[in-house]
Design a protein around this motif. Sequence first.
Motif, PDB file in Angstrom:
ATOM      1  N   LEU A   9      43.830  71.669  29.091  1.00 20.02           N
ATOM      2  CA  LEU A   9      44.537  70.527  29.324  1.00 20.02           C
ATOM      3  C   LEU A   9      44.614  70.508  30.605  1.00 20.02           C
ATOM      4  N   GLY A  10      44.518  72.315  31.241  1.00 19.27           N
ATOM      5  CA  GLY A  10      45.160  72.700  32.792  1.00 19.27           C
ATOM      6  C   GLY A  10      46.843  73.103  33.407  1.00 19.27           C
ATOM      7  N   THR A  11      47.279  73.155  33.377  1.00 21.77           N
ATOM      8  CA  THR A  11      49.074  73.718  33.477  1.00 21.77           C
ATOM      9  C   THR A  11      49.369  72.843  33.404  1.00 21.77           C
ATOM     10  N   LEU A  12      50.746  72.866  33.154  1.00 26.19           N
ATOM     11  CA  LEU A  12      51.778  71.999  33.347  1.00 26.19           C
ATOM     12  C   LEU A  12      53.147  72.469  32.804  1.00 26.19           C
ATOM     13  N   HIS A  13      53.821  72.322  34.197  1.00 23.80           N
ATOM     14  CA  HIS A  13      55.106  72.709  34.616  1.00 23.80           C
ATOM     15  C   HIS A  13      56.193  72.098  34.462  1.00 23.80           C
ATOM     16  N   LEU A  14      57.354  72.070  33.754  1.00 21.50           N
ATOM     17  CA  LEU A  14      58.641  71.919  33.455  1.00 21.50           C
ATOM     18  C   LEU A  14      60.240  72.583  34.470  1.00 21.50           C
ATOM     19  N   THR A 151      52.997  58.492  21.474  1.00 23.10           N
ATOM     20  CA  THR A 151      53.305  59.227  23.152  1.00 23.10           C
ATOM     21  C   THR A 151      52.536  60.409  23.515  1.00 23.10           C
ATOM     22  N   PRO A 152      52.507  61.085  22.725  1.00 23.31           N
ATOM     23  CA  PRO A 152      51.519  62.254  23.168  1.00 23.31           C
ATOM     24  C   PRO A 152      50.611  62.229  23.221  1.00 23.31           C
ATOM     25  N   ASP A 153      49.705  61.057  22.326  1.00 22.69           N
ATOM     26  CA  ASP A 153      48.550  60.851  22.511  1.00 22.69           C
ATOM     27  C   ASP A 153      47.948  59.925  24.165  1.00 22.69           C
ATOM     28  N   CYS A 154      48.773  58.964  24.454  1.00 25.96           N
ATOM     29  CA  CYS A 154      48.561  58.345  25.187  1.00 25.96           C
ATOM     30  C   CYS A 154      49.007  58.976  27.016  1.00 25.96           C
ATOM     31  N   PHE A 155      49.524  60.597  27.043  1.00 24.00           N
ATOM     32  CA  PHE A 155      50.341  60.913  27.515  1.00 24.00           C
ATOM     33  C   PHE A 155      49.013  62.033  27.815  1.00 24.00           C
ATOM     34  N   ILE A 156      48.869  62.160  27.183  1.00 25.50           N
ATOM     35  CA  ILE A 156      47.674  63.633  27.597  1.00 25.50           C
ATOM     36  C   ILE A 156      46.446  62.394  27.862  1.00 25.50           C
ATOM     37  N   GLU A 157      45.885  61.575  27.300  1.00 25.42           N
ATOM     38  CA  GLU A 157      44.782  60.368  27.599  1.00 25.42           C
ATOM     39  C   GLU A 157      45.095  60.448  29.343  1.00 25.42           C
ATOM     40  N   ALA A 158      46.392  60.056  29.397  1.00 24.59           N
ATOM     41  CA  ALA A 158      46.345  59.760  30.504  1.00 24.59           C
ATOM     42  C   ALA A 158      46.168  61.037  31.979  1.00 24.59           C
ATOM     43  N   VAL A 159      46.669  61.933  31.383  1.00 26.28           N
ATOM     44  CA  VAL A 159      47.266  62.792  32.472  1.00 26.28           C
ATOM     45  C   VAL A 159      45.343  63.898  32.715  1.00 26.28           C
ATOM     46  N   SER A 160      44.765  63.248  31.211  1.00 27.65           N
ATOM     47  CA  SER A 160      43.058  64.187  31.034  1.00 27.65           C
ATOM     48  C   SER A 160      42.060  63.027  32.039  1.00 27.65           C
ATOM     49  N   GLY A 161      43.144  62.080  32.777  1.00 32.16           N
ATOM     50  CA  GLY A 161      42.174  61.135  33.124  1.00 32.16           C
ATOM     51  C   GLY A 161      41.398  59.875  32.264  1.00 32.16           C
ATOM     52  N   GLU A 162      41.441  60.234  30.992  1.00 33.59           N
ATOM     53  CA  GLU A 162      40.839  59.048  29.878  1.00 33.59           C
ATOM     54  C   GLU A 162      41.354  58.013  29.306  1.00 33.59           C
ATOM     55  N   GLU A 299      44.995  37.641  25.610  1.00 29.26           N
ATOM     56  CA  GLU A 299      44.699  36.971  24.914  1.00 29.26           C
ATOM     57  C   GLU A 299      45.660  36.166  24.080  1.00 29.26           C
ATOM     58  N   GLY A 300      45.730  34.735  23.272  1.00 28.43           N
ATOM     59  CA  GLY A 300      46.970  34.748  22.516  1.00 28.43           C
ATOM     60  C   GLY A 300      47.725  35.352  22.944  1.00 28.43           C
ATOM     61  N   ARG A 301      48.483  36.230  21.743  1.00 32.03           N
ATOM     62  CA  ARG A 301      49.782  37.058  22.215  1.00 32.03           C
ATOM     63  C   ARG A 301      49.087  38.700  22.585  1.00 32.03           C
ATOM     64  N   ASP A 302      48.118  39.222  22.747  1.00 32.18           N
ATOM     65  CA  ASP A 302      47.719  40.169  23.089  1.00 32.18           C
ATOM     66  C   ASP A 302      47.789  40.718  24.213  1.00 32.18           C
ATOM     67  N   ALA A 303      47.667  41.114  25.007  1.00 30.10           N
ATOM     68  CA  ALA A 303      48.243  41.929  26.421  1.00 30.10           C
ATOM     69  C   ALA A 303      47.567  43.587  26.457  1.00 30.10           C
ATOM     70  N   LEU A 304      46.832  43.153  27.607  1.00 28.09           N
ATOM     71  CA  LEU A 304      46.092  44.051  27.696  1.00 28.09           C
ATOM     72  C   LEU A 304      46.460  44.819  29.890  1.00 28.09           C
ATOM     73  N   VAL A 305      46.674  45.718  29.866  1.00 28.79           N
ATOM     74  CA  VAL A 305      47.008  46.446  30.772  1.00 28.79           C
ATOM     75  C   VAL A 305      46.062  47.362  31.162  1.00 28.79           C
ATOM     76  N   ALA A 306      44.874  46.983  32.581  1.00 24.46           N
ATOM     77  CA  ALA A 306      43.868  48.151  32.402  1.00 24.46           C
ATOM     78  C   ALA A 306      43.689  48.213  34.260  1.00 24.46           C
ATOM     79  N   TRP A 307      43.901  49.553  34.436  1.00 30.48           N
ATOM     80  CA  TRP A 307      43.491  50.802  36.048  1.00 30.48           C
ATOM     81  C   TRP A 307      41.904  51.173  35.812  1.00 30.48           C
ATOM     82  N   GLY A 308      41.258  51.157  34.698  1.00 33.62           N
ATOM     83  CA  GLY A 308      39.848  51.782  34.870  1.00 33.62           C
ATOM     84  C   GLY A 308      38.806  51.730  35.923  1.00 33.62           C
TER      85      GLY A 308
END
Length: 308
Positions: A9-14, A151-162, A299-308
């Motif tokens: 997944l590339g380099t990660l610096h803490l 939390t980790p799944d969303c984070f990894i998908e985000a920094v992977s561009g997915e 839609e109803g009570r379902d909210a979607l925030v999209a930026w793709g």
Amino acid sequence: MTEAFAHDLGTLHLYSPSGVVMAAPALRRAAKRLQAYGFEVSIDADALARHQRFAGDDDLRLAALHRVAEAAPTVALATRGGYGLTRLLDRIDWPLLARAVARGTHWVGYSDQTALHLGLLAHTKAPSWHGPLAVDDFGRSVAEGGLDEVTPDCFIEAVSGELEAVGFRTEEGHDGLDVKGLLWGGNLTVLCSLLGTPHWPKVKGGILFLEDINEHPYRVERMLMQLQQAGVLAAQKAVLLGDFGGWRKSPLDRGYNVKSMVAQVRAMTSTPVLTGLPIGHVPTKVTLPVGIKAQLVIEGRDALVAWG
């Protein structure tokens, strides 16, 4: 660990730009977990430095921030929040941080990291990511509840561009809402502290998201009223509220709570105010871009925030 992420997944610096890291084992646990996901993890030499309540004095933390920017890792993940970045804002080399973004760096964090996200947006318009922190999230022990999957799944998908969108459930009354604008925000207290400074991003027609912790609802209301009176809320297409927990009830409340606060905020602005966004000082959180154009659809009570 999700097996789909068990690859490079590339380099990660803490690094530690804010509060002191009190538990070194939690940082090592975070590094081990992140490495298991597929990141090439490195820990800044001064990540465990201590000076009063800070992770080293201001000069040390500023040098660490610039050091990370020069290295331009795939992910620059703050160890924890607290307080400290505000002290550095006037001295940060913003073009250097923006060049790291251009080279592929994702600056990730929340809480005190809001100062970095919004400063970067104000000075350079470069995007960053409101997401987890190393110690607070990836360093959580089993006794502390461990690490969930979202939390980790969303984070990894985000920094992977997915990752291109996140969904959540909100309250009734917003069905059919469909708006577009710049997605921005973060911790409410930190965000309000930047109002009127050179580090404030003047966003109009945006989608503003907010969260906070240990702030009584009346204090949250007061800060939101400040944003309203400053013209900030009215200038947005929508406001998304995350978690506002950790506060203590008072005998003076007499029924006043978060729900009451939200009702008051809605009464003072025509901008749609939605609740339920899974962000904040909670174990389960999504990762959101700061400074990227997005679309909010209900839609109803379902909210979607999209930026793709």
